[in-house]
Design a protein around this motif. Structure first.
Motif, PDB file in Angstrom:
ATOM      1  N   THR A   7       7.314 -15.766  -1.416  1.00 54.13           N
ATOM      2  CA  THR A   7       6.844 -14.266  -0.623  1.00 54.13           C
ATOM      3  C   THR A   7       6.823 -13.098  -0.973  1.00 54.13           C
ATOM      4  O   THR A   7       8.668 -13.182  -1.266  1.00 54.13           O
ATOM      5  N   ILE A   8       6.517 -12.828  -1.432  1.00 56.86           N
ATOM      6  CA  ILE A   8       6.657 -11.125  -2.218  1.00 56.86           C
ATOM      7  C   ILE A   8       6.372  -9.952  -1.274  1.00 56.86           C
ATOM      8  O   ILE A   8       7.187  -9.438  -0.855  1.00 56.86           O
ATOM      9  N   LEU A   9       5.834 -10.389  -0.684  1.00 58.03           N
ATOM     10  CA  LEU A   9       5.422  -9.394  -0.079  1.00 58.03           C
ATOM     11  C   LEU A   9       4.866  -9.747   1.281  1.00 58.03           C
ATOM     12  O   LEU A   9       3.840 -10.590   1.360  1.00 58.03           O
ATOM     13  N   SER A  10       4.979  -9.010   2.821  1.00 54.23           N
ATOM     14  CA  SER A  10       4.247  -9.657   3.972  1.00 54.23           C
ATOM     15  C   SER A  10       3.079  -9.084   4.618  1.00 54.23           C
ATOM     16  O   SER A  10       3.041  -7.996   4.104  1.00 54.23           O
ATOM     17  N   HIS A  11       2.451  -9.498   5.196  1.00 50.60           N
ATOM     18  CA  HIS A  11       1.626  -8.472   5.804  1.00 50.60           C
ATOM     19  C   HIS A  11       2.007  -6.980   6.666  1.00 50.60           C
ATOM     20  O   HIS A  11       0.771  -6.208   5.639  1.00 50.60           O
ATOM     21  N   LYS A  12       2.952  -6.970   7.421  1.00 51.87           N
ATOM     22  CA  LYS A  12       3.937  -5.865   7.956  1.00 51.87           C
ATOM     23  C   LYS A  12       4.148  -4.851   6.533  1.00 51.87           C
ATOM     24  O   LYS A  12       3.561  -3.884   6.150  1.00 51.87           O
ATOM     25  N   GLU A  13       4.509  -5.456   5.369  1.00 45.75           N
ATOM     26  CA  GLU A  13       4.568  -4.798   4.218  1.00 45.75           C
ATOM     27  C   GLU A  13       3.625  -4.436   3.299  1.00 45.75           C
ATOM     28  O   GLU A  13       3.657  -3.013   3.116  1.00 45.75           O
ATOM     29  N   ILE A  14       2.771  -5.294   3.479  1.00 44.33           N
ATOM     30  CA  ILE A  14       1.118  -4.713   2.996  1.00 44.33           C
ATOM     31  C   ILE A  14       1.020  -3.345   3.306  1.00 44.33           C
ATOM     32  O   ILE A  14       0.635  -2.380   2.530  1.00 44.33           O
ATOM     33  N   GLU A  15       1.258  -3.474   4.343  1.00 42.72           N
ATOM     34  CA  GLU A  15       0.271  -2.586   5.437  1.00 42.72           C
ATOM     35  C   GLU A  15       1.154  -0.979   5.255  1.00 42.72           C
ATOM     36  O   GLU A  15       0.513   0.206   4.660  1.00 42.72           O
ATOM     37  N   HIS A  16       2.642  -1.409   5.339  1.00 42.24           N
ATOM     38  CA  HIS A  16       3.323   0.230   4.758  1.00 42.24           C
ATOM     39  C   HIS A  16       2.608   0.709   3.374  1.00 42.24           C
ATOM     40  O   HIS A  16       2.814   1.592   2.518  1.00 42.24           O
ATOM     41  N   LYS A  17       2.695  -0.675   2.170  1.00 42.38           N
ATOM     42  CA  LYS A  17       2.491  -0.277   1.121  1.00 42.38           C
ATOM     43  C   LYS A  17       1.394   0.716   0.681  1.00 42.38           C
ATOM     44  O   LYS A  17       0.632   1.473   0.268  1.00 42.38           O
ATOM     45  N   ILE A  18       0.106   0.227   1.484  1.00 36.22           N
ATOM     46  CA  ILE A  18      -1.347   0.884   1.292  1.00 36.22           C
ATOM     47  C   ILE A  18      -0.964   1.671   2.018  1.00 36.22           C
ATOM     48  O   ILE A  18      -1.519   2.885   1.381  1.00 36.22           O
ATOM     49  N   ARG A  19      -0.423   2.075   3.200  1.00 35.44           N
ATOM     50  CA  ARG A  19      -0.498   3.604   3.634  1.00 35.44           C
ATOM     51  C   ARG A  19       0.656   4.108   2.632  1.00 35.44           C
ATOM     52  O   ARG A  19      -0.045   5.583   2.368  1.00 35.44           O
ATOM     53  N   ARG A  20       1.584   4.090   2.134  1.00 27.66           N
ATOM     54  CA  ARG A  20       2.844   4.928   1.347  1.00 27.66           C
ATOM     55  C   ARG A  20       0.999   5.545   0.165  1.00 27.66           C
ATOM     56  O   ARG A  20       1.390   6.493  -0.572  1.00 27.66           O
ATOM     57  N   ILE A  21       0.829   4.281  -0.416  1.00 25.53           N
ATOM     58  CA  ILE A  21      -0.061   4.304  -1.834  1.00 25.53           C
ATOM     59  C   ILE A  21      -1.189   5.643  -1.424  1.00 25.53           C
ATOM     60  O   ILE A  21      -1.304   6.472  -2.219  1.00 25.53           O
ATOM     61  N   ALA A  22      -1.368   4.906  -0.119  1.00 27.22           N
ATOM     62  CA  ALA A  22      -2.620   7.056   0.735  1.00 27.22           C
ATOM     63  C   ALA A  22      -2.028   7.917   0.289  1.00 27.22           C
ATOM     64  O   ALA A  22      -3.257   8.349  -0.462  1.00 27.22           O
TER      65      ALA A  22
END
Length: 167
Positions: A7-22
């Motif tokens: 695993t590189i990114l978990s569900h929670k980490e992906i959601e955080h990355k999406i928010r940060r990119i936005a």
């Protein structure tokens, strides 16, 4: 020897990355009234939809979603978009894909949009693999990863829990 799922990114980490990119997209377009969020089919488009949802929550910039269809095995084939050139002319565009590997998909996607005048052009990816063959970079990225050429990054955004893993 059996391959294992790392695993590189978990569900929670992906959601955080999406928010940060936005937020990063908003910051680089704070003076714009319109922006086009263009996602490369399939996973890039799913990621673009999720980023657009976050962008709509945090800003008053009018965002338009665009689906970009590129044959990833032969990116020189004609590229199609779900919106007309007139809809993105003189606007700020962010081209999004899930994984930046060699850069071929992203660079041919960029080339397609450069047929019309634009205010600004940026790129975003969830995973940047650092194996570029082309001079293209991700302006916004969730994670940078140094991997071997024999490893493959898988990103699941179509069903929960989201995950990114290496095998």
């Amino acid at each position: 020897m059996a391959l294992t799922k790392n695993t590189i990114l978990s569900h929670k980490e992906i959601e955080h990355k999406i928010r940060r990119i936005a937020y990063q997209i908003y910051e680089s377009n704070v003076n714009e009234t319109h922006i086009v969020i263009a996602g490369i089919d399939d996973n890039g488009y799913i990621l673009a939809k999720k980023i657009k949802q976050q962008l709509d929550k945090i800003s008053d910039i009018e965002s338009m979603l665009c689906r970009v269809k590129i044959d990833k095995t032969e990116p020189t084939k004609p590229i199609s978009t779900s919106i007309d050139k007139a809809d993105y002319a003189n606007k700020s565009i962010v081209l999004i894909d899930d994984v930046l590997n060699s850069g071929s998909t992203l660079i041919y996607g960029i080339k397609h949009f450069l047929d019309v005048p634009l205010k600004q052009f940026k790129t975003a990816v969830l995973v940047n693999r650092n194996h570029k063959k082309y001079p293209v970079k991700a302006d916004f990225k969730g994670i940078s990863l140094s991997t071997s050429l024999f490893e493959h990054v898988h990103v699941n955004l179509s069903k929960q829990p989201y995950e990114a893993y290496l095998d």
